[in-house]
Write a protein that holds these residues in place. Structure first.
Motif, PDB file in Angstrom:
ATOM      1  N   THR A 243     -80.085 -17.739  24.604  1.00 43.90           N
ATOM      2  CA  THR A 243     -80.171 -16.861  25.521  1.00 43.90           C
ATOM      3  C   THR A 243     -79.196 -15.669  25.324  1.00 43.90           C
ATOM      4  O   THR A 243     -77.977 -15.964  24.377  1.00 43.90           O
ATOM      5  CB  THR A 243     -80.403 -17.392  27.379  1.00 43.90           C
ATOM      6  OG1 THR A 243     -78.550 -17.662  27.343  1.00 43.90           O
ATOM      7  CG2 THR A 243     -81.090 -18.615  26.768  1.00 43.90           C
ATOM      8  N   PRO A 244     -80.114 -14.142  25.807  1.00 42.37           N
ATOM      9  CA  PRO A 244     -78.646 -12.968  25.804  1.00 42.37           C
ATOM     10  C   PRO A 244     -77.476 -13.925  26.382  1.00 42.37           C
ATOM     11  O   PRO A 244     -75.962 -13.235  26.368  1.00 42.37           O
ATOM     12  CB  PRO A 244     -79.144 -11.989  27.138  1.00 42.37           C
ATOM     13  CG  PRO A 244     -80.774 -12.593  27.072  1.00 42.37           C
ATOM     14  CD  PRO A 244     -80.832 -13.775  26.238  1.00 42.37           C
ATOM     15  N   PHE A 245     -77.084 -15.019  27.167  1.00 42.31           N
ATOM     16  CA  PHE A 245     -75.906 -15.220  27.891  1.00 42.31           C
ATOM     17  C   PHE A 245     -74.930 -16.078  26.661  1.00 42.31           C
ATOM     18  O   PHE A 245     -74.120 -16.258  27.060  1.00 42.31           O
ATOM     19  CB  PHE A 245     -76.284 -16.499  29.244  1.00 42.31           C
ATOM     20  CG  PHE A 245     -76.700 -15.952  29.756  1.00 42.31           C
ATOM     21  CD1 PHE A 245     -76.591 -14.554  31.193  1.00 42.31           C
ATOM     22  CD2 PHE A 245     -78.489 -16.551  30.797  1.00 42.31           C
ATOM     23  CE1 PHE A 245     -78.091 -14.428  32.105  1.00 42.31           C
ATOM     24  CE2 PHE A 245     -78.949 -16.101  31.809  1.00 42.31           C
ATOM     25  CZ  PHE A 245     -78.345 -14.568  32.211  1.00 42.31           C
ATOM     26  N   GLY A 246     -75.802 -16.410  25.715  1.00 42.94           N
ATOM     27  CA  GLY A 246     -74.991 -17.288  24.517  1.00 42.94           C
ATOM     28  C   GLY A 246     -74.297 -18.024  25.011  1.00 42.94           C
ATOM     29  O   GLY A 246     -73.404 -19.304  24.036  1.00 42.94           O
ATOM     30  N   GLY A 247     -74.606 -19.199  26.211  1.00 41.70           N
ATOM     31  CA  GLY A 247     -74.108 -20.242  26.675  1.00 41.70           C
ATOM     32  C   GLY A 247     -74.577 -20.616  28.297  1.00 41.70           C
ATOM     33  O   GLY A 247     -75.133 -19.898  28.484  1.00 41.70           O
ATOM     34  N   THR A 248     -74.223 -21.475  28.294  1.00 46.95           N
ATOM     35  CA  THR A 248     -74.656 -21.819  30.070  1.00 46.95           C
ATOM     36  C   THR A 248     -73.825 -20.739  31.168  1.00 46.95           C
ATOM     37  O   THR A 248     -72.854 -20.730  30.606  1.00 46.95           O
ATOM     38  CB  THR A 248     -74.216 -23.776  30.258  1.00 46.95           C
ATOM     39  OG1 THR A 248     -73.226 -24.008  29.827  1.00 46.95           O
ATOM     40  CG2 THR A 248     -75.168 -24.658  29.441  1.00 46.95           C
ATOM     41  N   VAL A 249     -74.269 -20.357  32.567  1.00 49.00           N
ATOM     42  CA  VAL A 249     -73.736 -20.177  33.497  1.00 49.00           C
ATOM     43  C   VAL A 249     -74.107 -21.048  34.797  1.00 49.00           C
ATOM     44  O   VAL A 249     -75.016 -21.502  34.824  1.00 49.00           O
ATOM     45  CB  VAL A 249     -74.473 -18.640  33.364  1.00 49.00           C
ATOM     46  CG1 VAL A 249     -73.677 -18.083  31.671  1.00 49.00           C
ATOM     47  CG2 VAL A 249     -75.894 -18.760  33.763  1.00 49.00           C
ATOM     48  N   ALA A 250     -72.921 -20.818  35.143  1.00 52.67           N
ATOM     49  CA  ALA A 250     -73.216 -21.505  36.779  1.00 52.67           C
ATOM     50  C   ALA A 250     -74.163 -20.709  37.626  1.00 52.67           C
ATOM     51  O   ALA A 250     -74.523 -19.251  37.326  1.00 52.67           O
ATOM     52  CB  ALA A 250     -72.035 -20.775  37.098  1.00 52.67           C
ATOM     53  N   HIS A 251     -74.698 -21.406  37.985  1.00 51.07           N
ATOM     54  CA  HIS A 251     -75.824 -21.395  38.790  1.00 51.07           C
ATOM     55  C   HIS A 251     -75.169 -19.666  40.527  1.00 51.07           C
ATOM     56  O   HIS A 251     -73.333 -19.958  40.389  1.00 51.07           O
ATOM     57  CB  HIS A 251     -75.853 -21.750  40.417  1.00 51.07           C
ATOM     58  CG  HIS A 251     -76.456 -23.243  39.709  1.00 51.07           C
ATOM     59  ND1 HIS A 251     -75.404 -24.394  38.675  1.00 51.07           N
ATOM     60  CD2 HIS A 251     -77.626 -23.523  39.810  1.00 51.07           C
ATOM     61  CE1 HIS A 251     -76.407 -25.390  38.085  1.00 51.07           C
ATOM     62  NE2 HIS A 251     -77.463 -25.346  38.775  1.00 51.07           N
ATOM     63  N   GLY A 252     -75.888 -18.851  40.916  1.00 50.84           N
ATOM     64  CA  GLY A 252     -75.365 -18.102  41.028  1.00 50.84           C
ATOM     65  C   GLY A 252     -75.305 -18.403  42.242  1.00 50.84           C
ATOM     66  O   GLY A 252     -73.899 -18.063  43.384  1.00 50.84           O
ATOM     67  N   PHE A 253     -75.694 -19.292  43.560  1.00 51.99           N
ATOM     68  CA  PHE A 253     -75.434 -20.153  44.670  1.00 51.99           C
ATOM     69  C   PHE A 253     -74.077 -20.895  44.452  1.00 51.99           C
ATOM     70  O   PHE A 253     -73.035 -21.265  45.927  1.00 51.99           O
ATOM     71  CB  PHE A 253     -76.540 -21.577  45.004  1.00 51.99           C
ATOM     72  CG  PHE A 253     -77.389 -20.101  45.560  1.00 51.99           C
ATOM     73  CD1 PHE A 253     -77.225 -19.160  46.699  1.00 51.99           C
ATOM     74  CD2 PHE A 253     -78.807 -19.925  45.177  1.00 51.99           C
ATOM     75  CE1 PHE A 253     -77.818 -18.303  47.384  1.00 51.99           C
ATOM     76  CE2 PHE A 253     -79.845 -19.383  45.788  1.00 51.99           C
ATOM     77  CZ  PHE A 253     -79.367 -18.271  46.873  1.00 51.99           C
TER      78      PHE A 253
END
Length: 144
Positions: A44-54
């Motif tokens: 994805t454009p994030f290039g890896g895992t990201v934290a949930h906004g919440f």
């Protein structure tokens, strides 16, 4: 506390690990691949895992506790969340990133004897990033 209106406090840095993200996914049932599947998230454009906004928002108490010499209301027995006037998720927090909280007391008033309401501007900064992860105006109540 009223004399602290407009003053800023900054927390220590906290790492947002993949284990933390996975535990949040378990607790909330939000198993979207961008949070829990490093292989798919890398595409994805994030290039890896990201934290949930919440998850990022829920770090407010932890980050608040990590403010050196944080002001505390004398005689406070408990504090509760009352709500938010505004919350914006500006920049994703990549797994392994370090974040810190920036708090500005915006308002403080006694609602009734022994019950106080405080409004705080809350920003989550990501180490090495120009834009914050999150900006919010949050309301809490403190009981003495």
């Amino acid at each position: 506390m009223k004399t602290r209106i407009g003053t800023e406090s900054v927390s220590d840095w906290v790492e947002v690990s993949q284990a933390m993200i996975d535990q949040f996914a378990q607790a909330t049932g939000d198993h979207q691949f961008i949070h829990v599947d490093p292989v798919r998230a890398a595409q994805t454009p994030f290039g890896g895992t990201v934290a949930h906004g919440f998850l990022t928002l829920s770090l407010m108490p932890l980050l608040s506790a990590k403010v050196p010499d944080a002001p505390r209301l004398a005689g406070a027995r408990m504090g509760v969340n009352y709500g938010g006037n505004q919350v914006r998720f500006v920049t994703p927090v990549r797994s392994g990133s370090r974040v810190r909280g920036r708090f500005v007391l915006a308002a403080f008033e006694e609602k009734r004897p022994g019950q106080y309401q405080q409004t705080t501007s809350f920003t989550v900064e990501i180490e090495g990033q120009a834009k914050p992860a999150l900006v919010a105006e949050w309301i809490g109540q403190v009981f003495t």
